[in-house]
Write a protein that holds these residues in place. Structure first.
Motif, PDB file in Angstrom:
ATOM      1  N   TYR A  37       0.854  -1.171   0.000  1.00  0.00           N
ATOM      2  CA  TYR A  37       0.000   0.000   0.000  1.00  0.00           C
ATOM      3  C   TYR A  37       0.900   1.234   0.000  1.00  0.00           C
ATOM      4  CZ  TYR A  37      -4.213  -2.677   1.199  1.00  0.00           C
ATOM      5  OH  TYR A  37      -5.276  -3.532   1.184  1.00  0.00           O
ATOM      6  N   ARG A  38       0.319   2.354  -0.339  1.00  0.00           N
ATOM      7  CA  ARG A  38       1.059   3.604  -0.232  1.00  0.00           C
ATOM      8  C   ARG A  38       0.135   4.740   0.192  1.00  0.00           C
ATOM      9  NH1 ARG A  38       2.385   4.926  -6.642  1.00  0.00           N
ATOM     10  NH2 ARG A  38       0.256   5.522  -7.259  1.00  0.00           N
ATOM     11  N   GLN A  39       0.751   5.716   0.829  1.00  0.00           N
ATOM     12  CA  GLN A  39       0.022   6.910   1.218  1.00  0.00           C
ATOM     13  C   GLN A  39       0.879   8.113   0.908  1.00  0.00           C
ATOM     14  OE1 GLN A  39      -1.461   7.001   5.252  1.00  0.00           O
ATOM     15  NE2 GLN A  39      -2.924   8.608   4.755  1.00  0.00           N
ATOM     16  N   GLY A  40       0.439   8.895  -0.069  1.00  0.00           N
ATOM     17  CA  GLY A  40       1.155  10.095  -0.455  1.00  0.00           C
ATOM     18  C   GLY A  40       0.688  11.292   0.344  1.00  0.00           C
ATOM     19  N   PRO A  41       1.395  12.393   0.237  1.00  0.00           N
ATOM     20  CA  PRO A  41       1.040  13.603   0.982  1.00  0.00           C
ATOM     21  C   PRO A  41      -0.397  14.049   0.687  1.00  0.00           C
ATOM     22  CG  PRO A  41       3.192  13.841  -0.053  1.00  0.00           C
ATOM     23  CD  PRO A  41       2.585  12.577  -0.608  1.00  0.00           C
ATOM     24  N   GLY A  42      -1.209  14.143   1.717  1.00  0.00           N
ATOM     25  CA  GLY A  42      -2.588  14.593   1.555  1.00  0.00           C
ATOM     26  C   GLY A  42      -3.518  13.576   0.948  1.00  0.00           C
ATOM     27  N   ASN A  43      -3.039  12.355   0.757  1.00  0.00           N
ATOM     28  CA  ASN A  43      -3.873  11.324   0.119  1.00  0.00           C
ATOM     29  C   ASN A  43      -4.244  10.225   1.106  1.00  0.00           C
ATOM     30  OD1 ASN A  43      -3.613  12.658  -2.329  1.00  0.00           O
ATOM     31  ND2 ASN A  43      -1.818  11.464  -2.916  1.00  0.00           N
ATOM     32  N   GLN A  44      -5.282   9.497   0.747  1.00  0.00           N
ATOM     33  CA  GLN A  44      -5.625   8.317   1.524  1.00  0.00           C
ATOM     34  C   GLN A  44      -4.718   7.164   1.136  1.00  0.00           C
ATOM     35  OE1 GLN A  44      -9.850   7.723   0.768  1.00  0.00           O
ATOM     36  NE2 GLN A  44     -10.353   8.782   2.663  1.00  0.00           N
ATOM     37  N   ARG A  45      -4.603   6.204   2.034  1.00  0.00           N
ATOM     38  CA  ARG A  45      -3.821   5.018   1.721  1.00  0.00           C
ATOM     39  C   ARG A  45      -4.511   4.253   0.598  1.00  0.00           C
ATOM     40  NH1 ARG A  45      -2.320   1.683   6.796  1.00  0.00           N
ATOM     41  NH2 ARG A  45      -4.563   1.282   6.822  1.00  0.00           N
ATOM     42  N   GLU A  46      -3.716   3.781  -0.349  1.00  0.00           N
ATOM     43  CA  GLU A  46      -4.276   3.049  -1.473  1.00  0.00           C
ATOM     44  C   GLU A  46      -3.492   1.770  -1.718  1.00  0.00           C
ATOM     45  OE1 GLU A  46      -3.927   4.970  -5.275  1.00  0.00           O
ATOM     46  OE2 GLU A  46      -1.858   5.576  -4.934  1.00  0.00           O
ATOM     47  N   LEU A  47      -4.176   0.782  -2.232  1.00  0.00           N
ATOM     48  CA  LEU A  47      -3.549  -0.476  -2.597  1.00  0.00           C
ATOM     49  C   LEU A  47      -2.745  -0.268  -3.871  1.00  0.00           C
ATOM     50  CD1 LEU A  47      -3.227  -3.581  -2.285  1.00  0.00           C
ATOM     51  CD2 LEU A  47      -5.266  -3.787  -3.721  1.00  0.00           C
ATOM     52  N   ASN A  58      -2.590  -8.597  -8.498  1.00  0.00           N
ATOM     53  CA  ASN A  58      -3.410  -7.513  -9.032  1.00  0.00           C
ATOM     54  C   ASN A  58      -2.744  -6.186  -8.692  1.00  0.00           C
ATOM     55  OD1 ASN A  58      -4.636  -8.094  -6.227  1.00  0.00           O
ATOM     56  ND2 ASN A  58      -5.439  -6.080  -6.708  1.00  0.00           N
ATOM     57  N   TYR A  59      -3.032  -5.202  -9.517  1.00  0.00           N
ATOM     58  CA  TYR A  59      -2.354  -3.915  -9.438  1.00  0.00           C
ATOM     59  C   TYR A  59      -3.343  -2.762  -9.522  1.00  0.00           C
ATOM     60  CZ  TYR A  59       1.814  -6.648 -10.562  1.00  0.00           C
ATOM     61  OH  TYR A  59       2.824  -7.554 -10.539  1.00  0.00           O
ATOM     62  N   ALA A  60      -2.960  -1.658  -8.911  1.00  0.00           N
ATOM     63  CA  ALA A  60      -3.698  -0.427  -9.133  1.00  0.00           C
ATOM     64  C   ALA A  60      -3.497   0.000 -10.584  1.00  0.00           C
ATOM     65  CB  ALA A  60      -3.193   0.670  -8.194  1.00  0.00           C
ATOM     66  N   VAL A  61      -4.508   0.593 -11.149  1.00  0.00           N
ATOM     67  CA  VAL A  61      -4.430   1.024 -12.548  1.00  0.00           C
ATOM     68  C   VAL A  61      -3.251   1.965 -12.767  1.00  0.00           C
ATOM     69  CG1 VAL A  61      -5.622   2.325 -14.352  1.00  0.00           C
ATOM     70  CG2 VAL A  61      -6.891   0.698 -12.937  1.00  0.00           C
ATOM     71  N   SER A  62      -2.982   2.798 -11.776  1.00  0.00           N
ATOM     72  CA  SER A  62      -1.945   3.823 -11.917  1.00  0.00           C
ATOM     73  C   SER A  62      -0.534   3.254 -11.996  1.00  0.00           C
ATOM     74  CB  SER A  62      -2.029   4.818 -10.759  1.00  0.00           C
ATOM     75  OG  SER A  62      -1.851   4.150  -9.522  1.00  0.00           O
ATOM     76  N   LYS A  86       7.363   8.064 -11.269  1.00  0.00           N
ATOM     77  CA  LYS A  86       6.867   9.410 -11.511  1.00  0.00           C
ATOM     78  C   LYS A  86       6.801  10.167 -10.188  1.00  0.00           C
ATOM     79  CE  LYS A  86       3.768   7.569 -15.092  1.00  0.00           C
ATOM     80  NZ  LYS A  86       2.348   7.441 -15.522  1.00  0.00           N
ATOM     81  N   PRO A  87       6.857  11.482 -10.235  1.00  0.00           N
ATOM     82  CA  PRO A  87       6.743  12.242  -8.978  1.00  0.00           C
ATOM     83  C   PRO A  87       5.478  11.887  -8.188  1.00  0.00           C
ATOM     84  CG  PRO A  87       7.519  13.685 -10.718  1.00  0.00           C
ATOM     85  CD  PRO A  87       7.183  12.360 -11.372  1.00  0.00           C
ATOM     86  N   GLU A  88       4.411  11.560  -8.865  1.00  0.00           N
ATOM     87  CA  GLU A  88       3.171  11.216  -8.161  1.00  0.00           C
ATOM     88  C   GLU A  88       3.237   9.856  -7.474  1.00  0.00           C
ATOM     89  OE1 GLU A  88       3.484  12.206 -11.364  1.00  0.00           O
ATOM     90  OE2 GLU A  88       2.035  11.146 -12.667  1.00  0.00           O
ATOM     91  N   ASP A  89       4.315   9.111  -7.671  1.00  0.00           N
ATOM     92  CA  ASP A  89       4.521   7.865  -6.934  1.00  0.00           C
ATOM     93  C   ASP A  89       5.116   8.126  -5.561  1.00  0.00           C
ATOM     94  OD1 ASP A  89       5.567   6.372 -10.015  1.00  0.00           O
ATOM     95  OD2 ASP A  89       3.629   6.107  -9.009  1.00  0.00           O
ATOM     96  N   THR A  90       5.481   9.365  -5.285  1.00  0.00           N
ATOM     97  CA  THR A  90       6.038   9.702  -3.977  1.00  0.00           C
ATOM     98  C   THR A  90       5.046   9.391  -2.871  1.00  0.00           C
ATOM     99  OG1 THR A  90       7.479  11.444  -4.856  1.00  0.00           O
ATOM    100  CG2 THR A  90       6.840  11.623  -2.539  1.00  0.00           C
ATOM    101  N   ALA A  91       5.483   8.603  -1.903  1.00  0.00           N
ATOM    102  CA  ALA A  91       4.591   8.159  -0.826  1.00  0.00           C
ATOM    103  C   ALA A  91       5.376   7.330   0.176  1.00  0.00           C
ATOM    104  CB  ALA A  91       3.450   7.315  -1.390  1.00  0.00           C
ATOM    105  N   VAL A  92       4.733   7.064   1.288  1.00  0.00           N
ATOM    106  CA  VAL A  92       5.220   6.036   2.204  1.00  0.00           C
ATOM    107  C   VAL A  92       4.598   4.721   1.763  1.00  0.00           C
ATOM    108  CG1 VAL A  92       5.265   5.190   4.577  1.00  0.00           C
ATOM    109  CG2 VAL A  92       5.512   7.646   4.116  1.00  0.00           C
ATOM    110  N   GLY A 108       6.672   0.830   7.147  1.00  0.00           N
ATOM    111  CA  GLY A 108       6.630   1.755   6.025  1.00  0.00           C
ATOM    112  C   GLY A 108       8.010   2.219   5.618  1.00  0.00           C
ATOM    113  N   THR A 109       8.146   2.521   4.342  1.00  0.00           N
ATOM    114  CA  THR A 109       9.408   3.036   3.818  1.00  0.00           C
ATOM    115  C   THR A 109       9.089   4.165   2.834  1.00  0.00           C
ATOM    116  OG1 THR A 109      11.500   2.421   2.754  1.00  0.00           O
ATOM    117  CG2 THR A 109       9.524   1.322   1.944  1.00  0.00           C
ATOM    118  N   GLN A 110       9.856   5.244   2.947  1.00  0.00           N
ATOM    119  CA  GLN A 110       9.587   6.427   2.133  1.00  0.00           C
ATOM    120  C   GLN A 110      10.184   6.262   0.738  1.00  0.00           C
ATOM    121  OE1 GLN A 110       7.873   9.442   2.930  1.00  0.00           O
ATOM    122  NE2 GLN A 110       8.157   9.850   0.732  1.00  0.00           N
TER     123      GLN A 110
END
Length: 115
Positions: A37-47, A58-62, A86-92, A108-110
């Protein structure tokens, strides 16, 4: 109970690659699937990706076609190979061990992707 230890995060430029590892120990028989899972700045945790005991994934579409989840059963380790970052992959990024009734989490790992 299952203990999870992640490694492999860091800073990478856009277009680069990283491989995350998650080693499990403890009551491994309780695990039905492993997931990232990951959680980016200001985002909810996503699979991001998951792999079941029979090897189904299985994978997230992104992240589909860029990330690959795999496992080494002998090492009780799950990997997440991340390419074309991509920069939008930035997350824990957190590893999860999914049982029939519980979910155990790693610390978690940044992952930071610079543009």
């Amino acid at each position: 109970q299952v203990q999870l230890v992640e490694s492999g995060g860091g800073l990478v430029q856009a277009g680069g690659s990283l491989r995350l590892s998650c080693q499990a120990s403890g009551s491994l028989f309780r695990i039905n699937a492993m997931a990232w899972y990951r959680q980016g700045p200001g985002n909810q945790r996503e699979l991001v990706a998951a792999i079941t005991n029979d090897g189904s994934t299985n994978y997230a579409v992104s992240v589909k076609d860029r990330f690959t989840i795999s496992r080494d059963v002998a090492k009780s380790t799950v990997y997440l190979q991340m390419n074309s970052l991509k920069p939008e992959d930035t997350a824990v990024y957190s590893c999860a061990a999914v049982g029939s009734r519980t979910v155990e989490w790693g610390q978690g790992t940044q992952v930071t992707v610079s543009s």
